[in-house]
Write an enzyme that holds these catalytic residues in place. Structure first.
Site, short mmCIF file in Angstrom:
data_model
loop_
_atom_site.label_atom_id
_atom_site.label_comp_id
_atom_site.label_asym_id
_atom_site.label_seq_id
_atom_site.Cartn_x
_atom_site.Cartn_y
_atom_site.Cartn_z
N ASP A 166 -5.48 0.39 -4.51
CA ASP A 166 -4.02 0.39 -4.56
C ASP A 166 -3.50 -0.96 -5.06
OD1 ASP A 166 -5.01 -0.81 -2.28
OD2 ASP A 166 -3.59 0.13 -0.90
N HIS A 167 -4.30 -2.01 -4.86
CA HIS A 167 -3.93 -3.37 -5.27
C HIS A 167 -5.10 -4.27 -4.92
CE1 HIS A 167 -3.50 -4.08 -1.00
NE2 HIS A 167 -2.69 -3.03 -0.95
N SER B 299 0.81 -1.21 0.00
CA SER B 299 0.00 0.00 0.00
C SER B 299 0.84 1.26 0.00
CB SER B 299 -0.94 0.01 1.21
OG SER B 299 -1.88 -1.02 1.13
#
Length: 559
Positions: A368-369, A115
């Site tokens: 973010d992912h 993150s």
């Protein structure tokens, strides 16, 4: 629209009889003005006054799928009275959709992102290293979009339901070599003057180290209006009270609960509503039903930030994080994750309602992912019964699929979960000593909170532990010599005793039609929703990288 006057010269021929035999031909010139209207395509709007970036931490396409399936098709969906349409869908319908890669960027990067790196790449538009905060990949301090906005006289804000010093919010306004330096991040957030509004949890790194025992320090916090739960412990190593400094030295108004936030005044606000992370999504869904919530929701924090920041005539930058989607993914908890997605979608709805009639604001929603490698999957367990269908193509044959493709009722059963896997772990061992737990204790805890039940035999696998072959002395997570035992892909379950939670997910997964691939992150591209002037948003409807998103945001906001 342009108008022009066109002069037309017309020649007319008149025949005039002078007598019976002769005709005189006269030519008369007539000049007439004609108004001509030419349509001119307006110049596209390529800049905006405001940018609102919303980050669903860990929210990959799979997680969005869980939210949409629940909203649209759960028999008892909470969206049934709202047209079964999520705010994310509304935003997508009215704007643009794209995808974004998110790994540490460039030839020297890595395959998978954390993150801190991901948020730094969004915030700076530059490649960053793993676990860095506000630094480029070489470790240099770089100016973020929030800092650039502040330098241009715009208002700025950070909102998160985790901790304000956690990796994602920190990356927009702090600069540290590692995300774990949260005490230093707290100092930078307050002292830099870059952030006008900060609303989140995480008071523990703002408080003096002796807050548990020093009655004078505790009285100071009580006098400020903080509930004891906010100042119950500290993670600082010094005697500084950054909260007091924020008020007395930097002009921040303070808020510590929902009511205080609703009454807040001023254009600089520090709201710290929990000692660490804020209320989880399951607890929030429960307190919302009887209006007993003491902490503000992500939606309420978002609205409060918008109210304050929108007063600045120069515009603003606001980052809003739904951070506990990621926490649920790490522990492989599908029920909790659904509630976090619902909580995040409430905040998206607040932003969409605020912005939908405006043409001066760019809204971006992304992740973010992805966390957990989550998905629904079909299985060989509980095969469906055969049935006869009336369709004229069946030709008298029984309808009987070979596999269990998952009943829609599972969506309601996920929503019905009454506690997170952390709550179940607390019930099994309040001091988190899991070395000699019993299968019965785990079964009791799971069955109390989940509508998917497990047997004592199934729970036995949750109890099992083994030697940590990846032991590293002094490592924050790998220093333990013993880890919960994971049967496969154990290298990707890294967070020590928390892995017992992932094992609960394994025990429940077959009945849920859910699969998990990791206790960490994956490199899957994540969705990008863009709303605002088309001249700004069209560029996001593509496959891109988070570095590109950062650059595009800055080009639109910073003139």
């Amino acid at each position: 629209m342009n108008k022009s006057i066109l002069a037309l010269t017309l020649s007319a021929v008149f025949l005039t009889g002078c007598n019976d035999d002769d005709e005189v031909i006269r030519e008369v010139e007539v000049i007439k003005e004609v108004e001509v209207i030419k349509e001119v395509t307006p110049e596209p709007v390529t800049t905006v006054k405001n940018v609102i970036l919303m980050i669903g931490d860990g929210m990959g396409a799979q997680q969005v799928g869980l939210l949409e399936e629940y909203a649209q098709r759960a028999p008892n969906s909470t969206y049934n009275g709202k047209g079964n349409k999520t705010a994310l869908s509304k935003l997508g319908d009215a704007g643009q959709l794209g995808l974004s890669l998110n790994a540490p960027f460039g030839a020297d990067g890595s395959l998978v992102v954390d993150s801190a790196c991901s948020a730094t790449q969004l915030a700076t538009g530059l490649a960053a290293g793993s676990e860095m905060i506000g630094l480029d990949h070489n470790g240099n301090i770089v100016e973020t979009i929030l800092e650039k906005a502040k330098a241009q006289g715009k208002a700025t804000g950070l909102v998160s339901d985790t901790r304000i010093t956690h990796a994602t919010p920190a990356a927009f306004a702090a600069h540290q070599p590692h995300r774990s330096f949260e005490a230093a991040i707290a100092e930078q957030l307050v002292e830099s003057g870059s952030v006008d509004v900060m609303l989140s949890g995480g008071a523990r790194v703002f408080l003096p180290s002796d807050i548990k025992t020093d009655e004078a320090d505790r009285q100071i916090m009580a006098d400020l209006g903080a509930p004891e739960s906010v100042y119950k412990k500290s993670k600082r190593s010094d005697d500084r009270n950054i909260i007091v400094e924020a008020k007395e030295n930097h002009g921040y108004a303070l808020a510590f609960d929902r009511q205080q936030l609703s009454n807040i005044e001023g254009d600089k606000v520090l709201g710290l509503f929990a000692n660490s992370g804020m209320t989880d999504g399951i607890a929030y869904s429960a307190c919302k039903k009887d209006d007993s919530c003491t902490q503000p929701s992500l939606r309420e924090m978002t609205l409060a930030a918008l109210d304050i920041l929108a007063k600045d005539e120069d515009g603003f930058f606001l980052m809003i994080e739904g951070g506990q989607i990621d926490w649920a993914g790490h522990i492989n908890d599908a029920g909790w994750m659904l509630h976090e997605l619902l909580k995040f979608d409430e905040a998206v709805e607040a932003v969409y309602d605020w912005v939908k009639e405006r043409n001066d604001t760019l809204v971006l929603v992304t992740a973010d992912h992805e966390t957990g490698s989550f998905g629904f999957s079909y299985s060989r367990k509980d095969l469906p019964e055969g049935q006869m269908l009336d369709g004229d193509g069946m030709q008298g044959n029984e309808y009987k699929p070979n596999f269990n493709f998952g009943p829609l009722a599972n969506l309601d059963r996920l929503y019905a979960q009454t506690g997170t896997f952390y709550d179940m772990m607390d019930q099994v061992s309040g001091d988190w000593d899991f070395t000699n737990t019993t299968a019965q204790a785990w079964a009791d805890a799971v069955n109390q909170h989940s509508s998917f039940k497990i047997t004592v035999d199934q729970a036995q696998e949750i109890t099992e532990r083994e030697y940590n072959e990846y032991h590293v002395d002094g490592h924050k997570y790998l220093s333990a010599t013993e880890f919960p035992k994971v049967a496969d892909f154990k290298e990707f379950y890294v967070y020590g005793d928390e892995i017992h939670g992932d094992l609960i997910g394994r025990a429940l997964s077959a009945d849920q039609n859910v699969v998990w691939g990791t206790g960490t992150h994956t490199a899957a591209p994540v969705p990008v929703y863009a709303f605002g002037p088309e001249g700004v948003t069209r560029q996001f409807s593509t496959m891109q990288h988070h570095v590109d998103i950062g650059q595009k945001m800055m080009a639109a906001l910073i003139q």
